[in-house]
Design a protein around this motif. Structure first.
Motif: not given
Ligand SMILES: [Zn+2]
Length: 426
Positions: A3-17, A48-58
């Motif tokens: 299991r990997t948990l990304f925290t502190n990220v901005t999610v660009l989920d590419c659903t259009g949201a 735990i992977v602290d994204g430090g505010g990075a964008t998480l995207m596909p």
């Protein structure tokens, strides 16, 4: 299960949201949960992977891959590479694509019959690193078509397979199915690089295209076609081609036909090579911006832009993928096409990024599980240092890719976000 948990990220989920602050939990090779608006997910047993505010995207998806084209300056050069060296080079370029954030590739042709197939298999077996790959055949072409580099007076290998008449095309298509390709590639039109088969010329005939489509359909393969001329677009659509590359010289009838098939087909104009050639980036290889081919591609690019704008309005699925794999469009720079969609076709950044992710999942025939950040989807994930929607060029810079995960495993271990990204997230 890992299991990997990304925290502190901005999610660009590419659903259009619109992008949102959140957390993403990966379990095994799939996305288990997406937490929005400060909702914390269970940390139990997770790395735990602290994204430090990075964008998480596909992960990015290339719709016109040529990982065996080896950044060649000439088409003739591809036939000169022995199969053993060629396999090693293709293996190298598969990794180059993944290093640049491409976690899946829809191949638009291999340079030898089994190259894509063996590399796809080795990647799937976990023997070598690389993106998910839909393996293509070499380009099936006619004598005197794009890809026929032979000469009458001397033997020369080529990167295509020359066939004439429906029987030869049918037999070659069957052989390629036997060797394990996912996609059959054909060259119904010429190309401006080819003096004897120009872009506006249609060199295959209906019976030949029909023969390949018949074989492909009967065996569950996809068919992709190089279609610059208007007639080649219509011919491909008449016989059930799934992926139409270029479509640049489409006329009104071809545009209408593309619209009529929009729920089934994909269009990828391959602007990268036209743009780079038109602006003179081939100068080091004998094609500067005043070369006849460059001047021609400037005109074809203009027609391409007009036609793609029309097709987009009509709801046709248009994907980036610009024939990267030549000397002046090197493999790894593929994300430049996303920028072309914004700057040349007037796409919103969100639409352009979704064309390289959500639509990429669809062309891979995995739209239900690839190309978006959603529970249940395959964990092909990038962490990007910054917001790609404010400057999509950052996707071309592999230093800005802080982490690359494919199928739930890190190809690139998470790096620390820059101060700027952290500050923007606070
Ligand atoms: Zn191509």
């Amino acid at each position: 299960m890992d299991r990997t948990l990304f925290t502190n990220v901005t999610v660009l989920d590419c659903t259009g949201a619109a992008p949102y602050a959140g957390e993403v939990l990966v379990e095994g090779n799939r996305i288990k949960q997406v937490g929005k608006a400060g909702k914390a997910l269970a940390k139990q047993g997770a790395r735990i992977v602290d994204g430090g505010g990075a964008t998480l995207m596909p992960g990015l998806i290339e719709a016109h891959g040529h990982i065996s084209f080896c950044d060649t300056p000439t088409l003739e050069g591809l036939g000169d590479i022995p199969p053993e060296e060629h396999t090693l080079k293709t293996m190298k370029y598969a990794k180059v694509m993944l290093d640049h954030g491409f976690t899946a590739i829809f191949s638009a042709a291999a340079a030898k019959p089994r190259l894509d197939v063996v590399i796809r298999n080795a990647i799937e077996e976990g023997e070598i690193p690389g993106p998910r790959l839909r393996a293509a055949s070499p380009e099936l072409t006619v004598t005197g078509g794009l890809g026929d580099v032979r000469r009458a007076h001397i033997y020369r290998e080529t990167f295509a397979i020359c066939c004439d008449g429906p029987d030869e095309f049918r037999k070659t298509a069957r052989e390629m199915c036997r060797e394990g390709v996912d996609t059959l590639k054909i060259n119904p039109s010429g190309d401006e690089f080819i003096p004897f088969a120009r872009a506006h010329q249609t060199v295959m005939n209906d019976a030949e295209v029909a023969a390949v489509c018949e074989v492909g359909k009967s065996r569950g393969k996809m068919i992709a076609a190089h279609c610059r001329s208007a007639e080649s677009v219509k011919m491909a659509l008449r016989h059930g081609v799934d992926v139409l590359y270029h479509c640049t010289l489409s006329d009104a009838e071809a545009l209408d036909m593309l619209e009529a098939h929009k729920d089934r087909v994909f269009v990828a104009p391959a602007m990268g090579i036209m743009y780079a050639t038109a602006v003179g980036e081939g100068a080091g290889y004998g094609i500067d911006k005043n070369h006849a081919v460059a001047l021609y591609f400037k005109r074809e690019l203009d027609m391409c832009i007009q036609n793609m704008k029309k097709l987009k309005k009509r709801g046709v699925r248009i994907l980036p993928g610009g024939d990267y794999g030549f000397a002046w469009t090197p493999i790894g720079t593929n994300a430049r096409d996303i920028e072309h969609f914004i700057k040349l076709l007037g796409y919103e950044p969100m639409e352009a990024v979704m064309a390289a992710t959500k639509l990429g999942g669809e062309i891979m025939q995995m739209g239900h599980e690839l190309g978006q950040i959603k529970p249940g989807y395959l964990a092909d994930i990038l962490l990007v240092d910054g917001n790609p929607l404010s400057d999509v060029a950052m996707l071309r810079d592999k230093k800005r890719l802080l982490a690359i995960m494919k199928d739930g495993s890190f190809h690139k271990e998470p790096q620390k976000a820059s101060k700027a990204a952290r500050a923007a997230a606070e």
